[in-house]
Design a protein around this motif. Sequence first.
Motif, PDB file in Angstrom:
ATOM      1  N   GLN A  14     -10.965 -29.528  13.474  1.00  0.00           N
ATOM      2  CA  GLN A  14     -11.066 -28.839  14.748  1.00  0.00           C
ATOM      3  C   GLN A  14     -10.830 -29.934  16.028  1.00  0.00           C
ATOM      4  N   SER A  19      -8.521 -28.918  24.499  1.00  0.00           N
ATOM      5  CA  SER A  19      -8.373 -27.289  25.069  1.00  0.00           C
ATOM      6  C   SER A  19      -7.736 -27.105  26.241  1.00  0.00           C
ATOM      7  N   SER A 151      -6.319 -20.480  21.289  1.00  0.00           N
ATOM      8  CA  SER A 151      -7.724 -19.978  22.099  1.00  0.00           C
ATOM      9  C   SER A 151      -8.755 -19.588  21.013  1.00  0.00           C
ATOM     10  N   ASP A 152     -10.058 -19.377  21.476  1.00  0.00           N
ATOM     11  CA  ASP A 152     -11.020 -19.130  20.561  1.00  0.00           C
ATOM     12  C   ASP A 152     -10.989 -17.657  20.061  1.00  0.00           C
ATOM     13  N   LYS A 154     -13.242 -14.839  18.987  1.00  0.00           N
ATOM     14  CA  LYS A 154     -14.689 -14.596  18.728  1.00  0.00           C
ATOM     15  C   LYS A 154     -15.115 -13.965  17.638  1.00  0.00           C
TER      16      LYS A 154
END
Length: 159
Positions: A14, A19, A151-152, A154
């Motif tokens: 992580q 970011s 990018s995240d 979801k």
Amino acid sequence: DIQSFQKNGYIHLQQAFPSTIASSCVSILWSKLSTDHSITPTDTSSWVERQGIPHLYSPKRDGYPWSQVFTTKLQSAINQLCGGGTTSSSLSRWSDHDGDFGLGWWIVNFPLSKFYQPPWGNAGKWHIDGSHFLHRINSKEIGLVLMMLFSDVKKDAGG
């Protein structure tokens, strides 16, 4: 983490890079999608199931933000798994270009529910990286495959 890699075959590292850097990279990729394929972030009708970008961004050639992706944290993790020391300068062992790892051959998946419905499955057109040589953890050709998310993803959105 090495024990986790040996047990599971992957590591989830992580925050390998900031970011803000990821966002800058994503902006460049959107620009490329817009220029080459008329796909824009604001017009979802231009989105397709998946679009490849066969371009390699070089930290040395292309500079910022690509030069900020291979952080000391990421380089140390690569070196711990593949050998070669723990300093960032030792990462050059794994590249024919003086440590200038390229970032590219992007697969962009668009988060539209019409494309992704359970049960999940692949969208086809897959290939095997480096099918022309024997894969080994200490291979210069491809000792480690990095699956980097810029990018995240979801919950229940694929990835």
